[in-house]
Scaffold this active site. Structure first.
Site, PDB file in Angstrom:
ATOM      1  N   GLU A 108       0.850  -1.206   0.000  1.00 50.03           N
ATOM      2  CA  GLU A 108       0.000   0.000   0.000  1.00 50.03           C
ATOM      3  C   GLU A 108       0.881   1.250   0.000  1.00 50.03           C
ATOM      4  O   GLU A 108       0.679   2.164  -0.801  1.00 50.03           O
ATOM      5  CB  GLU A 108      -0.928   0.002   1.217  1.00 50.03           C
ATOM      6  CG  GLU A 108      -1.684   1.296   1.426  1.00 50.03           C
ATOM      7  CD  GLU A 108      -1.937   1.600   2.892  1.00 50.03           C
ATOM      8  OE1 GLU A 108      -1.771   2.778   3.289  1.00 50.03           O
ATOM      9  OE2 GLU A 108      -2.300   0.671   3.649  1.00 50.03           O
ATOM     10  N   HIS A 109       1.868   1.296   0.869  1.00 52.78           N
ATOM     11  CA  HIS A 109       2.785   2.442   0.937  1.00 52.78           C
ATOM     12  C   HIS A 109       3.576   2.599  -0.357  1.00 52.78           C
ATOM     13  O   HIS A 109       3.716   3.704  -0.892  1.00 52.78           O
ATOM     14  CB  HIS A 109       3.769   2.265   2.100  1.00 52.78           C
ATOM     15  CG  HIS A 109       3.233   2.685   3.415  1.00 52.78           C
ATOM     16  ND1 HIS A 109       3.855   3.612   4.202  1.00 52.78           N
ATOM     17  CD2 HIS A 109       2.126   2.295   4.113  1.00 52.78           C
ATOM     18  CE1 HIS A 109       3.168   3.786   5.320  1.00 52.78           C
ATOM     19  NE2 HIS A 109       2.117   2.983   5.284  1.00 52.78           N
TER      20      HIS A 109
END
Length: 156
Positions: A63-64
């Site tokens: 996600e990051h």
């Protein structure tokens, strides 16, 4: 299209439609001409409960990493800069069974924002230069939230 009925309260003024793109992606499009923002959200049906035991935090890490650059927009921070300069905000979160990404911007910037956003999912860079920093960020978020009741709940 395809007979999908979207139920909403009678008092809800937004209009919704269902679309299936050529690549198989299904989407619900909402429209409200009275809104001062436009945006999108994409929910992926994979979260932290799908991770291998030897790779905890992988979904959150990915996600990051998706926010760090794409082939067309490789400069790290360009996405956030574009969103900020156009009156918007962006974020993502990872839960047990889903990971969600979303943004909002001024309506006249929706098309270039969608161009940047959509590329996260088919041409992310996932560079080595960002890896250590994002591993540390995810680890820090994990350890910072360990005393929060939500984390105790999902750890059961």
């Amino acid at each position: 299209m395809s007979g999908v009925v979207i139920k909403k309260p009678d008092s809800h003024r937004r209009e919704y439609s269902f679309v299936r793109l050529e690549n198989g992606l299904k989407a619900i499009v909402g429209s409200d001409p009275g809104c001062d923002k436009a945006g999108a959200s994409l929910c992926v049906n994979v979260g932290m409960c799908h991770e291998r035991k030897d790779l905890p935090g992988l979904a959150h890490f990915l996600e990051h990493m998706l926010f760090t650059g794409t082939r067309k927009f490789p400069k790290e921070g360009e996405y956030r800069e574009f969103i900020d300069q156009n009156g918007g905000c962006a974020n993502g979160y990872t839960l047990c069974y889903i990971t969600n990404f979303m943004f909002e911007v001024s309506p006249d910037k929706l098309t270039p924002a969608l161009d940047r956003f959509s590329r996260f999912f088919y041409e992310p860079l996932l560079t080595k230069e960002c890896t250590d920093r994002e591993i540390n960020a995810v680890d820090s978020e994990f350890h910072g939230g360990m005393t929060h009741p939500w984390w105790r709940y999902i750890g059961i």
